[in-house]
Design an enzyme around this catalytic site. Sequence first.
Site, short mmCIF file in Angstrom:
data_model
loop_
_atom_site.label_atom_id
_atom_site.label_comp_id
_atom_site.label_asym_id
_atom_site.label_seq_id
_atom_site.Cartn_x
_atom_site.Cartn_y
_atom_site.Cartn_z
NE ARG A 59 -12.68 -14.61 -14.96
CZ ARG A 59 -12.12 -13.51 -14.77
NH1 ARG A 59 -12.66 -12.34 -14.56
NH2 ARG A 59 -10.66 -13.51 -15.14
CG HIS B 248 -15.51 -10.15 -18.48
ND1 HIS B 248 -15.45 -11.75 -18.35
CD2 HIS B 248 -14.64 -9.87 -17.71
CE1 HIS B 248 -14.47 -11.97 -17.64
NE2 HIS B 248 -14.15 -10.96 -17.20
CD GLU C 263 -18.02 -13.66 -19.70
OE1 GLU C 263 -16.97 -13.60 -20.10
OE2 GLU C 263 -18.29 -13.28 -18.43
#
Length: 353
Positions: free
Chosen positions: A250, A298, A279
Amino acid sequence: MSAASDRFRLAYLIRVPHPTFLETAAKDPALEVVRMTLDDGEEAALRILETCQGYYVKASRDELPKTFHINDALLARLPNLLMAASQGAGYDTIDPGACTRAGVLLVNQAGGNAEAVAEHAVGMMLALLKRFPECHAAMREGRAHKREEFMGRNLYGKTVGLVGIGNVGTRTAAILNAAFHCRVLAYDPYVDAATVADRGAEKIDSLRELCAQSDIVSLHCPLTPESRAMMAADSFAAMKPGSVLVTTARGSIHDEGALLAALQKGHIAAAGLDVWEQEPPPKDHPLLSHPAVICTQHTAGVTHESRAMITRIAAEAFSAFAAGRFPPRIINPEVKARVAERYKAALGRPITD
């Protein structure tokens, strides 16, 4: 629960990660799945959510409007909510403490994307040791004339330190052991040495010691108050000169500014980053243009196979709950007794393990 009014009503916002969720849920007549949109504004969507007993929640914090993050304020508006499920292994958009205070069960889909994320992490290790990003950039710029300038290293036999050895860390260790005969270390204060050994690694009691011994440090822990900024300047300084960082965990676990400084000094040779503070990161983020960094958005767990699996797991969890059974992968098990009381009061029947 054959009557429409008796169906367990759950909502999601705009889209689900994979059609398998809707396909699996449609097989259960006890479930009523409602799609919320923002076409008429957030307030209209919230009024729909207020009628629901279940909420299927986006797990990426920058993909979900803040209004729909589960916290005390939102839960105060959702008196009917009994269960929330994240759309992945992470639950950055959900406050587990707030769920517990409100008597709401929280589940995730841990393990559903472990293969995809582990493969991604090992792929980054290989690409960084072989210096793919640097060689690629040099070839595009017409300066890749001397191959020796891009001499890499083998992954075989290296020492790899895993920060966290849950589902993804365990699968990563298995790949490293079987394919590359690595020495695998693990720092995870929540797992005892015997369990770590069963998962294919040696337990290390401090993050600093793991960093000092590892050729590669790979992050596989959730974002919690304890792990936030865990990899900061002191941790990077503790890493071996010329070592590599990989994170598929993360954003916010690693300090991006401190990592950039360590790369610029040459203390860390390379980094593979799948997760970010924001993100996607802004296009002028200095880590995006660093020649020894591989960047992905991600996407480690975003494969057809993993998305199908995590969404099936989620739909099955809602089905189990609707049928009067606690599902697996509960994040806040301490709330079960209160959930059982609320469940019986709302649905007129008990829920059991």
